[in-house]
Design a protein around this motif. Structure first.
Motif, PDB file in Angstrom:
ATOM      1  N   ASN A  60       3.475   0.056  -9.520  1.00 19.74           N
ATOM      2  CA  ASN A  60       4.250  -0.467  -8.427  1.00 19.74           C
ATOM      3  C   ASN A  60       5.056   0.245  -7.515  1.00 19.74           C
ATOM      4  OD1 ASN A  60       6.923  -2.226  -7.360  1.00 19.74           O
ATOM      5  ND2 ASN A  60       5.277  -3.326  -7.156  1.00 19.74           N
ATOM      6  N   LEU A  63       2.696   3.153  -5.689  1.00 23.46           N
ATOM      7  CA  LEU A  63       2.160   2.722  -4.302  1.00 23.46           C
ATOM      8  C   LEU A  63       3.077   2.755  -3.406  1.00 23.46           C
ATOM      9  CD1 LEU A  63      -0.099  -0.087  -5.884  1.00 23.46           C
ATOM     10  CD2 LEU A  63      -0.846   2.265  -5.593  1.00 23.46           C
ATOM     11  N   GLN A  64       4.352   2.142  -3.595  1.00 19.79           N
ATOM     12  CA  GLN A  64       5.344   1.948  -2.638  1.00 19.79           C
ATOM     13  C   GLN A  64       5.921   3.380  -2.213  1.00 19.79           C
ATOM     14  OE1 GLN A  64       8.757  -0.934  -3.541  1.00 19.79           O
ATOM     15  NE2 GLN A  64       7.768  -1.371  -5.270  1.00 19.79           N
ATOM     16  N   THR A 512       6.685  -4.240   4.526  1.00 16.98           N
ATOM     17  CA  THR A 512       5.769  -4.476   3.371  1.00 16.98           C
ATOM     18  C   THR A 512       6.510  -4.675   2.189  1.00 16.98           C
ATOM     19  OG1 THR A 512       4.293  -2.612   4.449  1.00 16.98           O
ATOM     20  CG2 THR A 512       3.709  -3.338   2.243  1.00 16.98           C
ATOM     21  N   VAL A 514       5.216  -4.625  -1.925  1.00 17.11           N
ATOM     22  CA  VAL A 514       4.389  -4.347  -2.972  1.00 17.11           C
ATOM     23  C   VAL A 514       4.788  -5.068  -4.131  1.00 17.11           C
ATOM     24  CG1 VAL A 514       3.365  -2.277  -4.110  1.00 17.11           C
ATOM     25  CG2 VAL A 514       3.974  -2.083  -1.609  1.00 17.11           C
ATOM     26  N   THR A 515       3.999  -5.896  -4.739  1.00 16.25           N
ATOM     27  CA  THR A 515       4.142  -6.842  -5.998  1.00 16.25           C
ATOM     28  C   THR A 515       3.191  -6.913  -6.822  1.00 16.25           C
ATOM     29  OG1 THR A 515       5.647  -8.584  -6.642  1.00 16.25           O
ATOM     30  CG2 THR A 515       4.041  -8.955  -4.654  1.00 16.25           C
ATOM     31  N   TYR A 544       1.294  -6.726  -0.074  1.00 17.83           N
ATOM     32  CA  TYR A 544       0.447  -6.256  -0.813  1.00 17.83           C
ATOM     33  C   TYR A 544       0.345  -6.309  -2.587  1.00 17.83           C
ATOM     34  CZ  TYR A 544      -2.917  -2.642  -3.292  1.00 17.83           C
ATOM     35  OH  TYR A 544      -3.746  -2.423  -3.991  1.00 17.83           O
ATOM     36  N   HIS A 546      -0.888  -5.851  -6.082  1.00 17.40           N
ATOM     37  CA  HIS A 546      -1.536  -5.143  -7.067  1.00 17.40           C
ATOM     38  C   HIS A 546      -2.033  -5.803  -8.293  1.00 17.40           C
ATOM     39  CE1 HIS A 546       1.819  -4.037  -9.433  1.00 17.40           C
ATOM     40  NE2 HIS A 546       2.432  -3.947  -8.350  1.00 17.40           N
ATOM     41  N   THR A 584      -2.685   5.401  -8.764  1.00 17.29           N
ATOM     42  CA  THR A 584      -2.977   5.144  -7.313  1.00 17.29           C
ATOM     43  C   THR A 584      -4.580   5.110  -7.190  1.00 17.29           C
ATOM     44  OG1 THR A 584      -2.614   7.471  -6.528  1.00 17.29           O
ATOM     45  CG2 THR A 584      -0.967   5.929  -5.960  1.00 17.29           C
ATOM     46  N   TYR A 658      -4.464  -0.468   2.941  1.00 14.87           N
ATOM     47  CA  TYR A 658      -3.938  -0.375   1.476  1.00 14.87           C
ATOM     48  C   TYR A 658      -4.852  -0.259   0.535  1.00 14.87           C
ATOM     49  CZ  TYR A 658      -0.009  -2.742   3.761  1.00 14.87           C
ATOM     50  OH  TYR A 658       1.265  -3.089   4.673  1.00 14.87           O
TER      51      TYR A 658
END
Length: 913
Positions: A60, A63-64, A512, A514-515, A544, A546, A584, A658
């Protein structure tokens, strides 16, 4: 100019520690309110203050960090706001264990001293995960670190609670909730872990009240709750029972009769006997059925999940049975009741039954549905606007496949239980007048409980007096708020709300989120609801989602299975950059990350490859720098610059979409295969000849390409790129604040790339032939090359020196009719022919056997791929890129097979001859 040199081997630990400290010290990640760039804000999903970095965090946060570093380098005004969650139950349990080891208890300390002790623990240990995040390279604005229990966020929580209560959107009511009889608190659904177990299905006789000779057979997994039954349900379309609807049952072992009701929602015609007991106080589905049929509720268990004597008598249980069962826990009560039913001839049979059992996520105690007065948010008025903003596209959910999940859940949302019976957390801002509420006040194990019917006074601070009687003896509600309540305010409370701060005006809505999918409903949906309610706007533009990180076999990681990959351990072993790039590169939408340590080791090798090529480049960059126009540079230089700018185009497009996995793949392909494997090799003859006329241009190209590539790769692998960038010609103090590369369309040269593709195809055919005939890579052998197209054949002449260097052979470009006719293996692909002399020492028998084995393996692989592609379900369920990958593999297998079959036929003829 003499440049600094890199050490012989890459040591991630020393490099990472040095640059992490440097970045934070220089405050490169600190957001400036007067920054001219367009705001770009991400608020981090706050990890538990009790936590240690796990592999899910690592995915997580990696990606952030890719997004934030990329946007920062693009010149955006970035704020990545960090923080931790107070994690009510988890933190309370940690401190209680400490007290237990000291011979103390929470109750012995009392509430105020216990809370003080928790704050002491937080000061000593609460930043462990923050240090681990910094070790991963997270470029958060650490000056703005927030905590869900800090003063500002606590003020926001109180403000929201009071406003919602005054608008009738928070109320106190008696409902069925998840209850942990060990932690003695309500739990949210996400705090309940469901495990499949092998249970038992008990078939019990329920005699009709007006005909004791006739019975309904009811199947249940929980006979111990039968005294709480208030009806038996059958399906109204079931011909076996529909004529009985409206009649009554005599509840076994009690003096009560209960109705038979028709309920198509509760009863599954295919399950059990078709007759289901309804126990509204001990089952969530039954609770809803009870609401539909207006049934009474009989709660049998106390707060510790022990059968309560008074409650049993109230439910009409025979007195001697009530006395025998009183104070028994669930399992013992079940055993005792089954024995009683058997003795009275009421137990028909028992059968094995697989069932899901909910357990407390902290202490693993079996959770009980428990009827209790709690605080709730009336959620539908908040949910409706949150549905609308997703439907209208004001919030994008990525991948789009999760939109229907979100909408389906929101349209069927239930009121949210927000109270918890613990001490650590935001205490509910409600007070009770002891004089007015005396009938509703009870004491349980030293804690005051206000029963349903008590009238609370909700206010930001303690009222001066009771508005009803004027009394001043007020007691605060002992419950605290669900941790998710404060987390729901995170995007705006962390920016200073309810104060109208400059940060709030500039960075809200954030860009954004990211979660993980697991908290889409419990956190993301609630942030959307609260943001719309209190800010009048969405909390973020993009969500986004994941996938989850699992082990190599796709199994959930757990300590009990021994399959947990510890990010701290792998960072020690392989470095943070290797872990980040692994995660990633595997972050494909809709697919869980199947992580094996070998993958991380593979990307550690990638880091070593980058390090070694940087060392090689630095060997040739000493001396004056030149500026040769791109059009005047040699073919390999123009090719690598073209490929670099195509890669920039790809990476930028994939990051915008993304698609972290495809961006990482493009970087890996360019760096390892194009820059290292081809360009560096093509450049060696130039670099190793100090008087070569192409030397200045090639050195310039190597320096430019390496520097640009480090900036392109930096968001993914920040440490190694900073270390290398500092040693090559550059401007500025740190790569973190340098411009992110942009593609120059004029640098992209399709004709040069097409010419290189010709060179590459020839060399691949040469290498295939060497492997087939067991020639060593450096062995000089006669080679012949031709192309069926005359223009392409002419290009082969232009590429001759590069072909000779890369093939390591005595290569001639000439028409096929001028090739030797004897002992020559001809390899053909896409119009290219490569001829390779078969020397007398080649063991043709061995070569033919290997060729046959290779063809057999290709045939097996082809069948597997074709079977998948012929499967309609595969086409409908697999992501498009997976289908495309299968189709590409089939084309490659078909091409390779044709080449091998042709080679076998030629060599077989030589063998036969």
């Amino acid at each position: 100019m003499t440049l600094p040199q890199l050490s012989k081997t890459y040591d991630p630990q020393s490099v990472e520690a040095r640059w992490s400290h440097f970045w934070i010290e220089k405050r490169y990640f600190h957001a400036l309110l007067d920054h001219p760039g367009e705001p770009y804000c991400i608020v981090i999903p706050p990890p538990n203050v009790t936590g240690s970095l796990h592999v899910g965090h690592a995915l997580n946060h990696s990606l952030q960090d890719v997004l934030v570093r990329w946007r920062r380098m693009q010149g955006r005004n970035t704020l990545w706001l960090p923080g931790t969650d107070h994690a009510g139950i988890a933190t309370q349990n940690v401190v209680e264990k400490q007290l237990l080891a000291e011979g103390l208890s929470r109750e012995a300390l009392g509430r105020d001293r216990f809370i003080k002790r928790v704050w002491q623990w937080k000061a000593a240990s609460g930043n462990t995960i923050v240090r681990q995040q910094q070790r991963l390279g997270e470029s958060c604005d650490w000056d703005r670190l927030r905590f869900t229990m800090d003063e500002g966020l606590s003020r926001a929580v109180i403000e929201v609670f009071v406003r919602l209560y005054n608008e009738g959107l928070i109320y106190r009511g008696e409902r069925l909730i998840n209850w942990c009889p060990r932690c003695l608190t309500a739990l949210s659904d996400i705090e309940v872990e469901h495990n499949e177990i092998q249970g038992t299905l008990y078939h019990i006789k329920y005699p009709l009240a007006d005909d004791s000779g006739m019975c309904l057979i009811v199947a249940t997994t929980r006979p111990e709750t039968m005294f709480g039954d208030t009806a038996v349900a059958v399906h109204p379309d079931d011909p076996r029972y529909r004529h009985l609807i409206g009649r009554t049952i005599r509840l076994p072992l009690t003096d009560r009769t209960i109705p038979i009701v028709g309920d198509p929602m509760l009863v599954d015609l295919e399950f059990g006997t078709g007759a289901v007991k309804i126990t509204p106080a001990h089952d969530f589905s039954d609770y809803e059925a009870g609401e539909r049929h207006r049934l009474p509720r009989f709660a049998l268990f106390d707060h510790r999940a022990l059968l309560d004597h008074a409650s049993l008598l109230n439910a009409g249980v025979e007195p001697e049975i009530a006395a025998a069962l009183a104070k028994l826990p669930v399992q013992k009560a079940r055993t005792a009741l089954v024995r009683l039913l058997s003795e009275r001839g009421l137990l028909v049979k028992q059968s094995n039954h697989t069932m899901a059992v909910g357990k407390c996520y902290r202490c693993k105690t079996v959770v009980e549905p428990f009827l209790s007065p709690q605080w709730f948010v009336k959620i539908q008025p908040l949910a409706d606007p949150a549905i609308k903003v997703v439907e209208e596209g004001r919030i994008r959910i990525i991948p789009e496949g999760w939109i229907n999940n979100y909408l389906g859940w929101m349209r069927n949302i239930k009121d949210w239980c927000i109270s918890r019976q613990i001490w650590w957390g935001h205490q509910i801002p409600a007070w009770y007048c002891l004089a007015c509420n005396e009938p509703y006040l009870v004491t349980r194990e030293g804690t005051t409980i206000f029963l349903q019917g008590a009238r609370p006074l909700v206010a930001p601070s303690v009222p001066a007096q009771c508005p009803t009687c004027g009394g001043s003896r007020l007691m605060r509600d002992p419950d605290v708020l669900d941790t998710w309540f404060s987390s729901a305010l995170w995007p705006f409370s962390t920016l200073g709300w309810p104060e109208q701060t400059p940060e709030l005006a500039l960075y809200y809505p954030t860009a954004t989120l990211v979660t993980g999918l697991d908290i889409l409903f419990f956190w993301v949906a609630r942030m959307i609801m609260m943001g719309l309610k209190f800010m009048g706007d969405v909390p973020f533009r993009d969500v986004y989602i994941h996938a989850l990180v699992r082990d190599a076999e796709g199994q959930k990681m757990s300590k009990s299975k021994g399959n947990v990959i510890d990010p701290l351990h792998v960072m020690d072993k392989y470095g943070a950059d290797a872990l980040r790039f692994t995660l990633t590169s595997m972050a494909s939408p809709g697919r869980d990350v199947k992580l094996a340590e070998e993958r991380i080791e593979g990307y550690r090798n990638f880091a070593n490859k980058i390090w070694n090529v940087a060392r090689f480049t630095l060997m040739y960059l000493d001396g004056p720098q030149t500026c040769v126009p791109l059009k005047d540079r040699p073919f390999p230089d123009r090719w690598i610059i073209s490929r670099l700018h195509r890669t920039i185009q790809t990476v930028l497009a994939e990051l915008e979409a993304y698609r972290f996995d495809r961006a990482a793949s493009a970087l890996y392909q360019f760096i390892w295969h194009e820059y290292c494997d081809w360009y560096v090799e093509l450049s060696k003859p130039v670099l190793q000849d100090v008087s070569h006329p192409d030397g200045p241009a090639t050195r310039q190209t190597m320096a430019e390409t390496l520097e640009t590539t480090m900036r392109l790769l930096h968001p993914f692998m920040p440490f190694i790129t900073e270390e290398i960038w500092q040693t090559i010609p550059h401007k500025g103090d740190s790569i973190t604040v340098q411009p992110y590369p942009t593609a120059d369309a004029t640098a992209v040269a399709p004709d040069v790339e097409e010419q290189f593709a010709l060179l590459e195809q020839v060399i691949r055919l040469v290498r295939t032939g060497r492997v087939l005939l067991h020639y060593q890579p450096g062995q000089s052998i006669p080679l012949f090359v031709a192309h069926v197209d005359q223009d392409r054949h002419s290009q082969l002449h232009q590429l001759h020196r590069h072909l000779v260097h890369m093939s390591r052979g005595l290569l001639e470009v000439k028409p096929i009719d001028e090739w030797p006719s004897d002992k020559l293996l001809r390899l053909v692909a896409e119009g290219i022919s490569v001829g390779m002399i078969v020397s007398s020492d080649v063991d043709l028998g061995n070569v033919l056997a290997r060729l046959t084995a290779q063809i057999t393996e290709i045939d097996k692989e082809t069948k597997r791929i074709e079977a998948n592609l012929a499967n309609a379900e595969f086409f409908t369920k697999a992501p498009p890129d997976v289908v495309a990958e299968h189709q590409a593999r089939l084309r490659t297998a078909t091409r390779d097979r044709a080449l091998l079959v042709s080679s076998r036929e030629q060599l077989q003829a030589m063998w036969d001859h």
